[in-house]
Design an enzyme around this catalytic site. Structure first.
Site, PDB file in Angstrom:
ATOM      1  CB  CYS A   1      -0.761   0.649   1.710  1.00  0.00           C
ATOM      2  SG  CYS A   1      -1.807  -1.281   1.261  1.00  0.00           S
TER       3      CYS A   1
ATOM      4  NE  ARG B   1       4.066   2.176  -1.446  1.00  0.00           N
ATOM      5  CZ  ARG B   1       5.186   0.873  -1.117  1.00  0.00           C
ATOM      6  NH1 ARG B   1       5.927   0.931  -2.446  1.00  0.00           N
ATOM      7  NH2 ARG B   1       4.794   0.208  -0.646  1.00  0.00           N
TER       8      ARG B   1
ATOM      9  CD1 TRP C   1      -1.964  -5.776  -2.357  1.00  0.00           C
ATOM     10  CD2 TRP C   1      -2.477  -4.227  -4.270  1.00  0.00           C
ATOM     11  NE1 TRP C   1      -2.283  -6.582  -3.593  1.00  0.00           N
ATOM     12  CE2 TRP C   1      -2.618  -5.773  -4.835  1.00  0.00           C
ATOM     13  CE3 TRP C   1      -2.802  -3.745  -5.686  1.00  0.00           C
ATOM     14  CZ2 TRP C   1      -2.652  -6.583  -5.752  1.00  0.00           C
ATOM     15  CZ3 TRP C   1      -2.870  -4.437  -7.033  1.00  0.00           C
ATOM     16  CH2 TRP C   1      -3.048  -5.862  -7.096  1.00  0.00           C
TER      17      TRP C   1
ATOM     18  CG  ASN D   1       3.180  -1.295   2.841  1.00  0.00           C
ATOM     19  OD1 ASN D   1       2.193  -1.822   2.655  1.00  0.00           O
ATOM     20  ND2 ASN D   1       3.957  -0.772   2.716  1.00  0.00           N
ATOM     21  N   GLY D   2       1.788  -3.614   5.322  1.00  0.00           N
ATOM     22  CA  GLY D   2       2.450  -4.769   5.199  1.00  0.00           C
ATOM     23  C   GLY D   2       0.737  -5.874   5.326  1.00  0.00           C
TER      24      GLY D   2
ATOM     25  CD  GLU E   1       6.344 -18.115 -16.733  1.00  0.00           C
ATOM     26  OE1 GLU E   1       4.878 -18.568 -17.357  1.00  0.00           O
ATOM     27  OE2 GLU E   1       6.672 -16.392 -17.061  1.00  0.00           O
TER      28      GLU E   1
ATOM     29  CE  LYS F   1       7.610 -13.703 -17.905  1.00  0.00           C
ATOM     30  NZ  LYS F   1       6.361 -14.243 -18.195  1.00  0.00           N
TER      31      LYS F   1
ATOM     32  CD  GLU G   1       4.448 -11.927 -21.125  1.00  0.00           C
ATOM     33  OE1 GLU G   1       4.108 -11.429 -21.259  1.00  0.00           O
ATOM     34  OE2 GLU G   1       5.512 -13.256 -20.190  1.00  0.00           O
TER      35      GLU G   1
ATOM     36  CG  HIS H   1       9.991 -38.217 -30.847  1.00  0.00           C
ATOM     37  ND1 HIS H   1      10.286 -38.911 -31.101  1.00  0.00           N
ATOM     38  CD2 HIS H   1      10.101 -37.405 -29.368  1.00  0.00           C
ATOM     39  CE1 HIS H   1      10.129 -39.788 -30.430  1.00  0.00           C
ATOM     40  NE2 HIS H   1      10.606 -39.326 -28.784  1.00  0.00           N
TER      41      HIS H   1
ATOM     42  CE  LYS I   1       0.591  -7.423 -14.478  1.00  0.00           C
ATOM     43  NZ  LYS I   1       1.542  -8.836 -14.838  1.00  0.00           N
TER      44      LYS I   1
HETATM   45  C1  AGP Z   1       2.452 -13.310 -18.610  1.00  0.00           C
HETATM   46  O1  AGP Z   1       3.682 -12.929 -17.874  1.00  0.00           O
HETATM   47  C2  AGP Z   1       1.424 -12.848 -19.195  1.00  0.00           C
HETATM   48  N1  AGP Z   1       1.390 -11.351 -18.721  1.00  0.00           N
HETATM   49  C3  AGP Z   1       0.371 -13.264 -19.685  1.00  0.00           C
HETATM   50  O2  AGP Z   1       0.268 -15.002 -19.914  1.00  0.00           O
HETATM   51  C4  AGP Z   1      -0.358 -13.619 -18.279  1.00  0.00           C
HETATM   52  O3  AGP Z   1      -0.325 -14.590 -17.465  1.00  0.00           O
HETATM   53  C5  AGP Z   1      -1.657 -14.400 -18.669  1.00  0.00           C
HETATM   54  O4  AGP Z   1      -2.633 -13.088 -19.773  1.00  0.00           O
HETATM   55  C6  AGP Z   1      -3.321 -14.414 -17.012  1.00  0.00           C
HETATM   56  O5  AGP Z   1      -2.840 -13.078 -16.831  1.00  0.00           O
HETATM   57  P1  AGP Z   1      -4.077 -13.431 -14.759  1.00  0.00           P
HETATM   58  O6  AGP Z   1      -2.852 -13.990 -14.391  1.00  0.00           O
HETATM   59  O7  AGP Z   1      -4.223 -12.244 -14.984  1.00  0.00           O
HETATM   60  O8  AGP Z   1      -4.937 -14.156 -15.323  1.00  0.00           O
END
Ligand code: AGP
Length: 608
Positions: free
Chosen positions: A2, A27, A75, A101-102, A481, A485, A488, A504, A603
């Site tokens: 927060c 925050r 938050w 905050n915490g 994963e 990274k 993207e 394969h 996001k």
């Molecule tokens: C991951 O870096 C991406 N931003 C994306 O794959 C994300 O994980 C996915 O859209 C799911 O989002 P969420 O966890 O908010 O549901």
């Protein structure tokens, strides 16, 4: 995470508080409030939702002349983001106001004790306990009462406190959460972070763990952990406001990568009580757990990758079958769901449409639903039967790092929880697992030590057009994963493969110099993986290894090797992902790309 701010001086406090909160919205932004004190007592104005809602309320209230006040932008970690749960919180006498905050881990037991002492509570927050605890200890010395109260808390905190009985005085203190104090024209101020006060001063005092700052309109004094007077020297910052909100980091993503130890501590520490895993908002009976015959995980992107790691942990530790389904596919494939199914929706934002719809479909088929969520009170959290929150704090960068790591930790803890209830984990193994979980944040800190190496290595691969990630078992999940990274944020094509699958088909793509990252911390499958590495090397591919610290058996075949600490096999993805987050980050940085906002991405994807 927060944002807190406080001011005391000769100018009206509210405009300074609102301006400071506006700089701290990154925050936390699900509710906000201010508390100002004058001879008439303490006035508190607070509102759910964005800061604009609070500003509108303040304007409606009319001019507030008080020159001493506190502000907070929240938050949520305990209690939904409502007006009642918004900070500042008052003690039940109305004489003490607190912003915090915490996360306070022992707030429930303190709350019960204070109720027995005659205090009352109106919110679901841990912070209201701090206000009443300070009131309980207050005997004319506000700093002394704050010190006495904080000595009883376990968890993390930075607090700002004012009292009607100490006009014009603000007491500030911290343990793990950040806090700065400053002198400015017309008074003294405190804040979670520098951006809140950068418009008034560039000279700040850092409040260290266990120290207390006493702010009055004429100055600031400091007390050490033993309440001894301290003399401090201010530090000067040249940051602009934008870089200040990143704590001086170049991007939110690198800031969040390095926040992972703290995020993991906040996520894990609040769910371990007396050597056992405890989930405040998920407590099925032993019979309900025994009735579960299958777990489905529904999620997207990185959250789905966390689900794949979770599958491995739950099946290994609790011996319950787990199916990981991409949320966008789940409800169209006629899944076999019954009232004995537990459907776990993993989502950082809690608003991803595919995941929300998958959870809703599962409920309609009679499944019990459990959401693993970072944003408290978000839609998927509200619509689930039960919720387990990650405590990563706001994640601003589109590419998830700290939230993903916290999702892994929650899935490990869910696996241990189920295993203990089903009797597949004995006391000794449980002790080992709890110890390994507790050690993870520090081990992630150690793994972050590969930062310089990742940066140096990234420069050699930023021109690559294809990068492959291979691994076996949990190492394959980590590779998924790591590959996402890289894709993207650097826009480089990448794929992750179960290492045994390479021959394969995909091996046809390996040419001289093709980078292949081999994740190899699964010791029992190490020799098999080495054979796959040799297959790549026979085609003159270039291999980058990730393995456990001290393992030299990859050196001859690899152009470079990242080493990570040793942990329980099911927990290794939390460590192997760290150098690979950094590797992806520095490749994107070398390409000069907009890392926090990659092209085409959002996001949270709130459309199907
Ligand atoms: C991951 O870096 C991406 N931003 C994306 O794959 C994300 O994980 C996915 O859209 C799911 O989002 P969420 O966890 O908010 O549901």
């Amino acid at each position: 995470m927060c944002g807190i701010v406080g001011f005391t001086g000769t100018a009206p406090a509210v405009p300074i508080l609102l301006a400071g909160l506006a700089k701290l919205e990154y925050r936390g932004y699900d509710s906000a409030g201010v508390a100002v004190s004058d001879a008439g007592g303490i006035t508190v104005i607070k509102a759910g939702g964005k800061l604009a809602n609070l500003t509108a309320l303040v304007e409606k209230h009319g001019g507030i002349p008080s020159a001493c006040g506190l502000g907070h932008t929240r938050w949520a970690t305990h209690g939904a983001p409502t007006d009642v749960n918004a900070h500042p919180h008052l003690s039940s006498s109305g004489r003490i106001a607190v912003v915090h905050n915490g996360i306070i881990e022992n707030y429930q037991e303190l709350k019960e004790r204070l109720i027995a002492e005659g205090f009352s509570f109106v919110s679901q927050t841990d912070t209201e306990v701090i206000a009443n605890l300070i009131d309980y200890h207050y005997a004319g010395d506000l700093a002394g009462a704050v010190a006495a109260a904080l000595s009883e808390l376990t968890g993390s905190y930075a607090v700002g406190v004012l009292s009607v009985d100490a006009p014009g005085e603000i007491v500030a203190a911290r343990k793990d959460s950040p806090l700065v104090v400053a002198m400015m024209e017309g008074g003294a101020a405190m804040a979670s972070d520098i951006p809140a006060l950068l418009g008034y001063t560039r000279d700040f005092y850092s409040v260290e763990r266990g120290e207390i700052a006493v702010l009055t309109r004429s100055g600031v004094s400091f007390l050490g952990p033993g309440r001894e007077p301290l003399t401090k020297v201010a530090f000067h910052v040249d940051w602009d406001a934008e870089s200040a909100s990143k704590g001086g980091a170049d991007t939110f993503m690198i800031k969040e990568i390095f926040e992972q130890p703290r995020a993991l501590r906040d996520t894990i520490s609040t769910k371990i009580k007396g050597g056992e895993i405890v989930f405040p908002e998920f407590a099925p009976s032993a019979g309900e757990i025994r009735a579960i015959d299958r777990v489905f995980v529904v999620a997207c992107g990185s959250a789905a990758h966390a689900g794949i790691v979770g599958k491995s942990a739950i099946e290994t530790l609790a011996r319950v079958p787990v199916e990981v389904e991409l949320a966008s596919e789940f409800r169209y494939k006629n899944p076999i769901i019954t009232d004995r199914s537990l459907v776990v929706a993993i989502s950082q934002s809690g608003t991803t449409a595919d995941t929300r719809e998958a959870q809703s479909y599962a409920k309609s088929k009679g499944a019990r639903t459990l959401a693993v969520i970072n944003v408290v009170g978000s839609q998927i959290a509200r619509e689930a039967d039960s919720v387990i929150y990650t405590n990563a704090g706001p994640e601003i960068a589109v590419a998830t790092t700290k939230a993903y790591s916290c999702q892994l930790a929650v899935m490990y803890m869910l696996a241990v929880y189920l295993g203990r209830k089903l009797g597949t984990i004995g006391d000794e193994y449980n002790r080992r697992l709890i110890a390994a979980l507790t050690a993870l944040p520090d081990q992630i800190e150690t793994a972050l030590g590969t930062d310089a190496f990742a940066k140096e290595l990234a420069g050699r691969y930023s021109a690559a057009t294809d990068v492959f990630f291979i691994g076996r078992g949990a190492d394959y999940a980590a590779g998924l994963e790591a590959s996402l990274k890289l894709k993207e944020i650097s826009y480089i094509h990448s794929e992750a493969y179960a290492a045994g699958e390479l021959k394969h088909g995909t091996l046809a793509l390996i040419e001289r110099g093709t980078p292949v990252v081999a994740v190899a911390v699964c010791e029992k499958l190490f020799d098999k993986l080495m054979s796959n590495i040799k297959e790549v090397r026979a085609r003159f591919g270039e291999v980058i290894g990730v393995t456990w610290r001290g393992n030299r058996r990859m050196d001859d075949e690899c152009a470079a090797v990242f080493e990570v600490p040793v942990t329980e096999p099911v927990f290794t993805p939390s460590l192997t992902i760290i150098p690979l987050q950094l590797f992806a980050y520095y490749i994107a940085a070398a390409k000069g790309l907009d890392i926090d906002k990659p092209r085409n991405l959002a996001k949270s994807v709130t459309v199907e």
